[in-house]
Design a protein around this motif. Structure first.
Motif, PDB file in Angstrom:
ATOM      1  N   VAL A 158      31.617  45.942  -4.385  1.00  0.00           N
ATOM      2  CA  VAL A 158      31.006  46.619  -3.248  1.00  0.00           C
ATOM      3  C   VAL A 158      30.926  48.106  -3.537  1.00  0.00           C
ATOM      4  CG1 VAL A 158      31.169  47.105  -0.773  1.00  0.00           C
ATOM      5  CG2 VAL A 158      31.956  44.890  -1.685  1.00  0.00           C
ATOM      6  N   ALA A 159      29.755  48.683  -3.295  1.00  0.00           N
ATOM      7  CA  ALA A 159      29.551  50.114  -3.514  1.00  0.00           C
ATOM      8  C   ALA A 159      29.102  50.782  -2.224  1.00  0.00           C
ATOM      9  CB  ALA A 159      28.516  50.351  -4.608  1.00  0.00           C
ATOM     10  N   LEU A 160      29.528  52.014  -2.034  1.00  0.00           N
ATOM     11  CA  LEU A 160      29.039  52.855  -0.952  1.00  0.00           C
ATOM     12  C   LEU A 160      28.274  54.007  -1.576  1.00  0.00           C
ATOM     13  CD1 LEU A 160      30.996  53.964   2.213  1.00  0.00           C
ATOM     14  CD2 LEU A 160      29.483  55.549   1.027  1.00  0.00           C
ATOM     15  N   VAL A 161      27.031  54.176  -1.164  1.00  0.00           N
ATOM     16  CA  VAL A 161      26.149  55.204  -1.727  1.00  0.00           C
ATOM     17  C   VAL A 161      25.742  56.163  -0.620  1.00  0.00           C
ATOM     18  CG1 VAL A 161      23.995  55.664  -2.955  1.00  0.00           C
ATOM     19  CG2 VAL A 161      25.261  53.543  -3.414  1.00  0.00           C
ATOM     20  N   THR A 162      26.044  57.445  -0.794  1.00  0.00           N
ATOM     21  CA  THR A 162      25.625  58.421   0.205  1.00  0.00           C
ATOM     22  C   THR A 162      24.232  58.953  -0.125  1.00  0.00           C
ATOM     23  OG1 THR A 162      26.627  60.338  -0.924  1.00  0.00           O
ATOM     24  CG2 THR A 162      28.023  59.085   0.598  1.00  0.00           C
ATOM     25  N   ALA A 163      23.541  59.439   0.922  1.00  0.00           N
ATOM     26  CA  ALA A 163      22.170  59.954   0.783  1.00  0.00           C
ATOM     27  C   ALA A 163      21.284  58.917   0.101  1.00  0.00           C
ATOM     28  CB  ALA A 163      22.142  61.279   0.031  1.00  0.00           C
ATOM     29  N   GLY A 164      21.302  57.706   0.648  1.00  0.00           N
ATOM     30  CA  GLY A 164      20.609  56.596   0.007  1.00  0.00           C
ATOM     31  C   GLY A 164      19.279  56.214   0.625  1.00  0.00           C
ATOM     32  N   ALA A 165      18.729  57.067   1.486  1.00  0.00           N
ATOM     33  CA  ALA A 165      17.479  56.706   2.162  1.00  0.00           C
ATOM     34  C   ALA A 165      16.262  56.849   1.278  1.00  0.00           C
ATOM     35  CB  ALA A 165      17.299  57.557   3.424  1.00  0.00           C
ATOM     36  N   GLY A 195      25.701  43.472  -6.930  1.00  0.00           N
ATOM     37  CA  GLY A 195      26.651  44.104  -6.031  1.00  0.00           C
ATOM     38  C   GLY A 195      26.200  44.108  -4.577  1.00  0.00           C
ATOM     39  N   SER A 196      27.158  44.277  -3.684  1.00  0.00           N
ATOM     40  CA  SER A 196      26.871  44.543  -2.279  1.00  0.00           C
ATOM     41  C   SER A 196      26.913  46.051  -2.081  1.00  0.00           C
ATOM     42  CB  SER A 196      27.905  43.868  -1.378  1.00  0.00           C
ATOM     43  OG  SER A 196      27.865  42.462  -1.549  1.00  0.00           O
ATOM     44  N   VAL A 197      26.058  46.556  -1.183  1.00  0.00           N
ATOM     45  CA  VAL A 197      25.884  47.991  -1.078  1.00  0.00           C
ATOM     46  C   VAL A 197      25.888  48.431   0.380  1.00  0.00           C
ATOM     47  CG1 VAL A 197      24.528  49.982  -1.813  1.00  0.00           C
ATOM     48  CG2 VAL A 197      24.385  47.862  -3.115  1.00  0.00           C
ATOM     49  N   VAL A 198      26.662  49.465   0.661  1.00  0.00           N
ATOM     50  CA  VAL A 198      26.584  50.172   1.940  1.00  0.00           C
ATOM     51  C   VAL A 198      25.817  51.457   1.668  1.00  0.00           C
ATOM     52  CG1 VAL A 198      27.865  51.266   3.807  1.00  0.00           C
ATOM     53  CG2 VAL A 198      28.744  49.179   2.725  1.00  0.00           C
ATOM     54  N   VAL A 199      24.641  51.555   2.243  1.00  0.00           N
ATOM     55  CA  VAL A 199      23.749  52.691   2.008  1.00  0.00           C
ATOM     56  C   VAL A 199      23.835  53.611   3.221  1.00  0.00           C
ATOM     57  CG1 VAL A 199      21.474  53.361   1.197  1.00  0.00           C
ATOM     58  CG2 VAL A 199      22.227  50.995   0.911  1.00  0.00           C
ATOM     59  N   ILE A 239      23.932  46.949   3.850  1.00  0.00           N
ATOM     60  CA  ILE A 239      23.833  47.454   5.214  1.00  0.00           C
ATOM     61  C   ILE A 239      23.513  48.940   5.139  1.00  0.00           C
ATOM     62  CG2 ILE A 239      25.354  45.760   6.286  1.00  0.00           C
ATOM     63  CD1 ILE A 239      27.592  47.823   6.214  1.00  0.00           C
ATOM     64  N   GLY A 240      22.777  49.441   6.125  1.00  0.00           N
ATOM     65  CA  GLY A 240      22.416  50.848   6.185  1.00  0.00           C
ATOM     66  C   GLY A 240      23.067  51.516   7.374  1.00  0.00           C
ATOM     67  N   LEU A 241      23.646  52.676   7.160  1.00  0.00           N
ATOM     68  CA  LEU A 241      24.353  53.391   8.216  1.00  0.00           C
ATOM     69  C   LEU A 241      23.939  54.855   8.240  1.00  0.00           C
ATOM     70  CD1 LEU A 241      27.988  52.127   7.503  1.00  0.00           C
ATOM     71  CD2 LEU A 241      26.410  51.217   9.228  1.00  0.00           C
TER      72      LEU A 241
END
Length: 259
Positions: free
Chosen positions: A8-15, A31-35, A55-57
């Motif tokens: 699982v990865a979290l990516v900031t400024a992913g828009a 991978g699963s990604v939190v964008v 998922i996008g947050l």
């Protein structure tokens, strides 16, 4: 390749731009990604395009509450966190350095340098559990004189912070690395199309970079292919740091004051 299967990865400024390309690359490799991004609708669209594994947050990296909530959401949704990609930042100081106020300088540091630190602090307890890693997107501005002094100082700070985190947490199996891009064709340049064409000949490889160039480097450093690499900065910059175009690029643009 499926280098991120079960991770699982979290990516900031992913828009958009680099962040979106990184999120897609990690997802393409299993991978699963939190964008996350300030742009709620755009980040939701990127996550929807990736599919159920994303998922996008909406997250503001200058808010510790936002950052904590994003990390908690990643763990709640996917059960773990293996990779943090610090991509949020940007050049927000528009004055020449002689005229920059302390408030402007602090805003630049808060977004680009302290924002990355907030994300690391929030993610670290989970990365220790998974023996995960952090990849921070810095810039060639942190390595050489390309102007934009406040932005460059923040980017250099990211590199110094990474080296120190790598030394401190290597014994716990957590890796920290940096990718330092040159000029990349992102939406930030949409209003300056001629600028990219002018910059391209300054690069020994004859072009500016694409977001996918950076995503490929991030995927390498975040994967087990780089399992024995920590505390390093990987320039992905088409050779600009070695070429004669360095001076030309550093001395053009709106950040030079004439006397």
């Amino acid at each position: 390749m499926r280098r991120f299967e079960g991770r699982v990865a979290l990516v900031t400024a992913g828009a958009q731009g680099i962040g979106a390309a990184v999120a897609r690359r990690i997802a393409d490799e299993g991978g699963s990604v939190v964008v996350t991004d300030l742009q709620k609708e755009k980040v939701a669209q990127v996550a929807a395009e990736i599919g159920e594994q994303a998922i996008g947050l909406r997250v503001d990296v200058t808010s510790r509450d936002d950052v904590d909530a994003a990390v908690a959401a990643a763990v709640e949704r996917f059960g773990r966190l293996d990779v943090l990609v610090n991509n949020a930042g940007g050049c927000i100081v528009t004055s020449v350095p002689e005229d920059t106020t302390a408030e402007e300088f602090h805003r630049q540091l808060d977004l680009t340098l302290v924002g990355a630190s907030r994300c690391i602090q929030a993610a670290l307890p989970h990365l220790v559990k998974t023996r995960g890693n952090v990849v921070t997107i810095s810039s060639v501005n942190g390595l050489a004189a390309f102007g934009n002094i406040e932005y460059s100082a923040a980017k250099a700070g990211q590199i110094a912070m990474t080296v120190n985190y790598a030394a401190r947490y290597g014994g716990l199996g957590v890796r920290f690395n940096v990718v330092a891009p040159g000029t990349i064709r992102t939406p930030n340049w949409d209003n300056q199309p001629d600028t990219l064409e002018r910059f391209a000949p300054m690069y020994p490889l004859g072009r500016v970079g694409e977001p996918e160039d950076i995503a490929a480097a991030v995927a390498f450093l975040a994967s087990d292919d780089a399992a024995w690499i920590t505390g390093h900065t990987l320039p992905v910059e088409g050779g600009i740091l070695t070429g004669p175009g360095l001076f030309d690029l550093a001395t053009t643009g709106p950040f030079r004051k004439e006397y």
